[in-house]
Design an enzyme around this catalytic site. Structure first.
Site, PDB file in Angstrom:
ATOM      1  N   GLY A 197      41.029  44.794  40.001  1.00 12.44           N
ATOM      2  CA  GLY A 197      41.944  44.534  41.103  1.00 12.44           C
ATOM      3  C   GLY A 197      43.380  44.518  40.609  1.00 12.44           C
TER       4      GLY A 197
ATOM      5  N   GLY B 134      37.030  44.137  39.654  1.00  8.36           N
ATOM      6  CA  GLY B 134      36.912  44.552  41.048  1.00  8.36           C
ATOM      7  C   GLY B 134      36.184  45.863  41.218  1.00  8.36           C
TER       8      GLY B 134
ATOM      9  N   GLU C 139      37.334  38.874  32.986  1.00  8.46           N
ATOM     10  CA  GLU C 139      38.213  37.905  33.655  1.00  8.46           C
ATOM     11  C   GLU C 139      38.572  36.674  32.826  1.00  8.46           C
ATOM     12  OE1 GLU C 139      36.321  40.421  36.785  1.00  8.46           O
ATOM     13  OE2 GLU C 139      35.584  39.349  35.013  1.00  8.46           O
TER      14      GLU C 139
END
Length: 394
Positions: free
Chosen positions: A76, A135, A158
């Site tokens: 993302g 994402g 992440e």
């Protein structure tokens, strides 16, 4: 007279439907490795609501790939969220889940997209050619068919930026065999096609040179609207392409090679992040691999590591809707935390790769602090059915 003419930028999401019933979707930000923006997410949601998942839809299946040849989707657009948080006026409420701010809108609409993709009756084919991260995993992992190639690099990285493996990660990572989910989610390790086939994350292996032919075949055939028949038609084409390819050597799979150690350290018997560290320390004497894993984990946000451990433990007992609601609560609290901003600064902005986490040690991250990340957001809790405003936005 100036010869310079303004050009209209290409859409970030391209969609074309064949006469036979295939919706062909291209994530179209090649210079950014097709990282998802809020506009892309909302365009995808509109596509799902108004065409793919519509009752009278003529879409029998949909294929998703990335433009540029380097990535399916590398995650993302978290750098834009970082910039918004940096620029917000003093006193602005952060992490409350309210509409109208990027750090709430992006994750809310993205998680709704993840849910709609998972619930779609039309089979999805994801072409994992190149980078598949964060994402990019969420926009494809719930699909029926996930095609790895010799160029696939898959990761949930992440914890290196003060976040956790979201986009529905808590619904599938806990169910991977022998501690693989915790290992993948906490370390952010990069997986190749052999890893993905071993862990059943990829359904097919097709070499990159065969992809154009596969896409052409899917566009050419008539795909039935009946989900059972459409799955059968798509599977026949993917299976036929796969048998012409030499599968990757299983010995190139790190998670297979080290499966026993992963199971001992990250499996169901590990009761905490500290326990995982302790087990890895015990393994160091027998090889360099455990030492390298420990070195990697010590670079990650201690808060993110503990959030991930708790997230996967809770997610194992929830359905996808419950997992996404939980993840929205966690991610909004991460927006308040300094670790997200520091992680993005260190890895994507200044690129010094030297984040200063706060707290800086596992011992300083209390159980009470972790528990607070999971608290409800009241009226702003995620409801994948209630908020339909995104379906009207381009």
């Amino acid at each position: 007279m100036s010869t310079n003419q303004a050009t209209t930028p290409e859409p970030q999401l391209l969609a074309e439907q064949s006469k036979g019933g295939l919706m062909h979707i291209t994530l179209n930000r090649p210079k950014a490795l097709n990282a998802l923006t809020l506009d892309m997410v909302r365009s995808m949601n509109n596509l799902l609501v108004n065409q793919i998942n519509k009752e009278d839809s003529k879409v029998g299946a949909f294929l998703m790939k990335g433009a540029g040849g380097k990535a399916f989707c590398a995650g993302g657009d978290v750098k834009t969220i970082w910039q918004e948080l940096k620029d917000l006026p003093a006193g602005t409420e952060i992490g409350a889940g309210q509409a109208g701010v990027m750090h709430s809108d992006f994750f809310r609409d993205e998680y709704i997209m993840n849910y709609m993709l998972a619930e779609s009756t039309a089979p999805q084919v994801a072409i994992w050619d190149g980078f598949v991260m964060g994402g990019g995993v969420g926009v494809s992992i719930f699909g029926e068919f996930r095609v790895a190639t010799e160029k696939t690099v898959f990761a949930m990285p992440e914890t290196a930026i003060g976040l956790f493996p979201d986009v529905g990660g808590s619904s599938w990572l806990p169910h991977l065999k022998d501690g693989i989910g915790a290992y993948v989610g906490m370390t952010g390790c990069r997986l190749n096609a052999a890893d993905l086939l071993y862990a059943n994350m990829a359904t097919h292996f097709i070499t990159s040179d065969k992809l154009t032919e596969v896409e052409s075949s899917l566009k050419t055939i008539s795909i039935p609207k009946d989900p059972v028949q459409s799955r059968k038609a798509v599977k026949e084409i993917l299976d036929a392409a796969q048998v012409t390819c030499i599968k990757p050597d299983r010995n190139t799979s790190a998670i297979l090679t080290h499966s026993d150690t992963i199971s001992r350290c990250f499996g169901k018997d590990s009761t905490s992040v500290e326990h995982i560290f302790q087990k890895l320390e015990e393994e160091v004497m027998d090889g360099a691999w455990a030492k390298d894993v420990l070195k990697t984990l010590r670079k990650m946000s201690p808060t993110s590591l503990k959030l991930t451990f708790e997230q996967l433990k809770r997610g194992a007992q929830l359905d996808l809707k419950g997992c996404l609601r939980m993840e929205y609560r966690i991610v909004q609290n991460c927006m308040r935390s300094s670790d997200f901003r520091e992680g993005i600064r260190a890895l994507l902005v200044d690129r010094d790769n030297n984040p200063k986490w706060d707290p800086s040690s596992l011992e300083a991250v209390s159980d009470e602090k972790i528990k607070a990340y999971f608290e409800p957001l009241g009226d702003n809790d995620l409801d994948v059915f209630a908020d339909k405003n995104w379906a009207k936005q381009e």
